[in-house]
Design a protein around this motif. Structure first.
Motif, PDB file in Angstrom:
ATOM      1  N   SER A   2       7.867  19.830   4.681  1.00  0.00           N
ATOM      2  CA  SER A   2       7.861  18.555   4.936  1.00  0.00           C
ATOM      3  C   SER A   2       9.362  17.836   5.651  1.00  0.00           C
ATOM      4  CB  SER A   2       7.618  17.602   3.819  1.00  0.00           C
ATOM      5  OG  SER A   2       8.457  17.998   2.480  1.00  0.00           O
ATOM      6  N   ALA A   3      10.348  18.875   5.553  1.00  0.00           N
ATOM      7  CA  ALA A   3      11.581  18.433   6.205  1.00  0.00           C
ATOM      8  C   ALA A   3      11.498  18.449   7.783  1.00  0.00           C
ATOM      9  CB  ALA A   3      12.839  19.319   5.729  1.00  0.00           C
ATOM     10  N   VAL A   4      10.612  19.016   8.352  1.00  0.00           N
ATOM     11  CA  VAL A   4      10.450  19.354   9.708  1.00  0.00           C
ATOM     12  C   VAL A   4      10.306  18.088  10.576  1.00  0.00           C
ATOM     13  CG1 VAL A   4       7.856  19.307   9.983  1.00  0.00           C
ATOM     14  CG2 VAL A   4       9.336  21.008  11.506  1.00  0.00           C
ATOM     15  N   GLY A   5       9.980  16.743   9.962  1.00  0.00           N
ATOM     16  CA  GLY A   5      10.114  15.615  10.590  1.00  0.00           C
ATOM     17  C   GLY A   5      11.667  15.197  11.377  1.00  0.00           C
ATOM     18  N   PHE A   6      12.511  15.643  10.712  1.00  0.00           N
ATOM     19  CA  PHE A   6      13.931  15.769  10.981  1.00  0.00           C
ATOM     20  C   PHE A   6      14.217  16.343  12.252  1.00  0.00           C
ATOM     21  CE2 PHE A   6      15.002  14.990   6.310  1.00  0.00           C
ATOM     22  CZ  PHE A   6      15.112  13.625   6.479  1.00  0.00           C
ATOM     23  N   ASP A  56      13.115   9.888  17.670  1.00  0.00           N
ATOM     24  CA  ASP A  56      12.528   8.496  17.479  1.00  0.00           C
ATOM     25  C   ASP A  56      11.156   8.208  17.629  1.00  0.00           C
ATOM     26  OD1 ASP A  56      15.188   8.192  16.150  1.00  0.00           O
ATOM     27  OD2 ASP A  56      16.101   6.969  17.704  1.00  0.00           O
ATOM     28  N   ASN A  57      10.775   8.564  18.888  1.00  0.00           N
ATOM     29  CA  ASN A  57       9.455   8.103  19.409  1.00  0.00           C
ATOM     30  C   ASN A  57       8.313   8.827  18.615  1.00  0.00           C
ATOM     31  OD1 ASN A  57      10.515   6.822  21.882  1.00  0.00           O
ATOM     32  ND2 ASN A  57      10.401   8.737  23.031  1.00  0.00           N
ATOM     33  N   MET A  58       8.255   9.670  18.037  1.00  0.00           N
ATOM     34  CA  MET A  58       7.466  10.452  17.135  1.00  0.00           C
ATOM     35  C   MET A  58       7.484   9.823  15.821  1.00  0.00           C
ATOM     36  SD  MET A  58       5.862  12.602  19.005  1.00  0.00           S
ATOM     37  CE  MET A  58       5.726  11.240  20.079  1.00  0.00           C
ATOM     38  N   TRP A  59       8.647   9.292  15.346  1.00  0.00           N
ATOM     39  CA  TRP A  59       8.814   8.770  14.113  1.00  0.00           C
ATOM     40  C   TRP A  59       8.071   7.330  14.110  1.00  0.00           C
ATOM     41  CZ3 TRP A  59      11.503   9.469   9.292  1.00  0.00           C
ATOM     42  CH2 TRP A  59      12.187  10.809   9.276  1.00  0.00           C
ATOM     43  N   SER A  60       8.218   6.609  15.291  1.00  0.00           N
ATOM     44  CA  SER A  60       7.750   5.561  15.351  1.00  0.00           C
ATOM     45  C   SER A  60       6.195   5.372  15.351  1.00  0.00           C
ATOM     46  CB  SER A  60       8.331   4.659  16.510  1.00  0.00           C
ATOM     47  OG  SER A  60       7.749   3.428  16.666  1.00  0.00           O
ATOM     48  N   LYS A  61       5.753   6.289  16.285  1.00  0.00           N
ATOM     49  CA  LYS A  61       4.364   6.372  16.672  1.00  0.00           C
ATOM     50  C   LYS A  61       3.784   6.947  15.465  1.00  0.00           C
ATOM     51  CE  LYS A  61       1.338   8.521  19.890  1.00  0.00           C
ATOM     52  NZ  LYS A  61       1.158   9.327  21.363  1.00  0.00           N
ATOM     53  N   THR A  78      -3.474  18.854  21.329  1.00  0.00           N
ATOM     54  CA  THR A  78      -2.821  17.944  22.098  1.00  0.00           C
ATOM     55  C   THR A  78      -1.657  17.133  21.298  1.00  0.00           C
ATOM     56  OG1 THR A  78      -4.800  17.369  23.427  1.00  0.00           O
ATOM     57  CG2 THR A  78      -3.068  15.613  23.339  1.00  0.00           C
ATOM     58  N   VAL A  79      -2.087  17.115  20.235  1.00  0.00           N
ATOM     59  CA  VAL A  79      -0.863  16.384  19.328  1.00  0.00           C
ATOM     60  C   VAL A  79       0.080  17.528  19.146  1.00  0.00           C
ATOM     61  CG1 VAL A  79      -0.569  15.328  16.931  1.00  0.00           C
ATOM     62  CG2 VAL A  79      -2.491  14.653  18.264  1.00  0.00           C
ATOM     63  N   LYS A  80      -0.102  18.619  18.646  1.00  0.00           N
ATOM     64  CA  LYS A  80       0.871  19.827  18.508  1.00  0.00           C
ATOM     65  C   LYS A  80       1.679  19.761  19.531  1.00  0.00           C
ATOM     66  CE  LYS A  80       1.340  24.510  17.959  1.00  0.00           C
ATOM     67  NZ  LYS A  80       0.872  25.930  17.449  1.00  0.00           N
ATOM     68  N   LYS A  81       1.263  19.712  20.798  1.00  0.00           N
ATOM     69  CA  LYS A  81       1.985  20.068  22.108  1.00  0.00           C
ATOM     70  C   LYS A  81       3.094  18.696  22.126  1.00  0.00           C
ATOM     71  CE  LYS A  81       1.589  20.583  27.147  1.00  0.00           C
ATOM     72  NZ  LYS A  81       3.057  19.398  27.285  1.00  0.00           N
ATOM     73  N   GLU A  82       2.372  17.661  21.682  1.00  0.00           N
ATOM     74  CA  GLU A  82       3.201  16.436  21.871  1.00  0.00           C
ATOM     75  C   GLU A  82       4.468  16.657  21.073  1.00  0.00           C
ATOM     76  OE1 GLU A  82       2.585  11.353  21.410  1.00  0.00           O
ATOM     77  OE2 GLU A  82       1.464  12.842  20.226  1.00  0.00           O
ATOM     78  N   TRP A  83       4.046  16.930  19.600  1.00  0.00           N
ATOM     79  CA  TRP A  83       5.356  17.029  18.657  1.00  0.00           C
ATOM     80  C   TRP A  83       6.345  18.186  19.285  1.00  0.00           C
ATOM     81  CZ3 TRP A  83       3.828  17.009  13.007  1.00  0.00           C
ATOM     82  CH2 TRP A  83       3.128  15.536  12.804  1.00  0.00           C
ATOM     83  N   LEU A  84       5.677  19.190  19.684  1.00  0.00           N
ATOM     84  CA  LEU A  84       6.767  20.477  20.232  1.00  0.00           C
ATOM     85  C   LEU A  84       7.496  19.928  21.345  1.00  0.00           C
ATOM     86  CD1 LEU A  84       4.472  23.495  20.125  1.00  0.00           C
ATOM     87  CD2 LEU A  84       6.552  22.934  18.658  1.00  0.00           C
TER      88      LEU A  84
END
Length: 230
Positions: free
Chosen positions: A104-108, A112-117, A194-200
């Motif tokens: 759960s530390a992977v969000g760091f 910012d776009n992913m944090w907001s979305k 699609t979401v995984k690719k967006e995060w990567l």
């Protein structure tokens, strides 16, 4: 697509429970058929460049890896900073610190776009140091100069970009990204791939995805890093 369409878990324990369940299913499917984990729906394969190449950047006499499994307030960033500061204070400049952002530390590791979305502040229970509310930005990417301070020291620069300039290496767990993004995709009625690719695609500059966080921790130790759990 409007941000308001994304429905986020109100209960972090429930969300993390789904993440654990998804990971378990992936693991069982991998044992049955490694090439078709979870019938291919959330299949985990490694198609990126050789991740071992990145670890050739681990140099110097003094080496350490920080194993970050949870947000843990400022510690995933303060401890590597302290390691480099105190080594410099004792005259040791040939140092490398590796920070593995996993579970759960992977969000760091995301911008910012992913944090907001995807409302990562709510998802991972991380507050913005300025607003004190759930963060809508990555609070450790480009923090404000007065975001973080320590008694007896004053303002401390803990931005990832600043720490990278000091020789601190960051990497992210692709398995965590696979699982978390799949759960989010399921909850928001999107395609998991699609979401995984967006995060990567939205990983921060200089933070590569590794096959898994535990893989990266192991490689760091093989490259002479001492181990520190955050």
């Amino acid at each position: 697509m409007s941000k308001n369409k994304f429905v986020h878990p109100a209960n972090r324990r429930e969300f993390l429970g789904k993440v654990t369940g998804a990971a378990a299913l992936m693991g069982v499917a991998s044992l049955i058929n490694p090439a078709k984990a979870d019938d291919g729906h959330h299949a985990f394969t490694w198609n990126a460049a050789d991740p071992d190449e990145w670890f050739k950047g681990v140099k110097g006499k003094h080496r350490i890896v920080f194993d970050c499994t949870e947000p843990k307030e400022i510690f995933p960033f303060a401890w590597p900073k302290i390691y480099m500061m105190t080594n410099a204070a004792t005259g040791a400049t040939d140092c490398t610190a590796v920070v593995v952002l996993r579970h759960s530390a992977v969000g760091f590791a995301l911008n910012d776009n992913m944090w907001s979305k995807y409302k990562f502040g709510e998802m991972f229970k991380v507050n913005d140091p300025q607003t004190k509310a759930a963060a809508l930005r990555n609070p450790f990417w480009n923090p404000k100069p007065d975001d973080y301070s320590a008694p007896g020291i004053g303002a401390v620069q803990l931005g990832i970009a600043d720490l990278q300039k000091e020789g601190i290496m960051f990497c992210a767990c692709a398995m965590a990204i696979t699982v978390f993004s799949a759960v989010v995709a399921d909850q928001t009625k999107q395609d998991a791939a699609t979401v995984k690719k967006e995060w990567l695609d939205n990983l921060l500059p200089g933070i590569p995805a590794m096959p898994s966080g535990v893989w990266a921790v192991g490689r760091a130790q093989e490259h002479g890093c001492g181990y520190c759990y955050v």
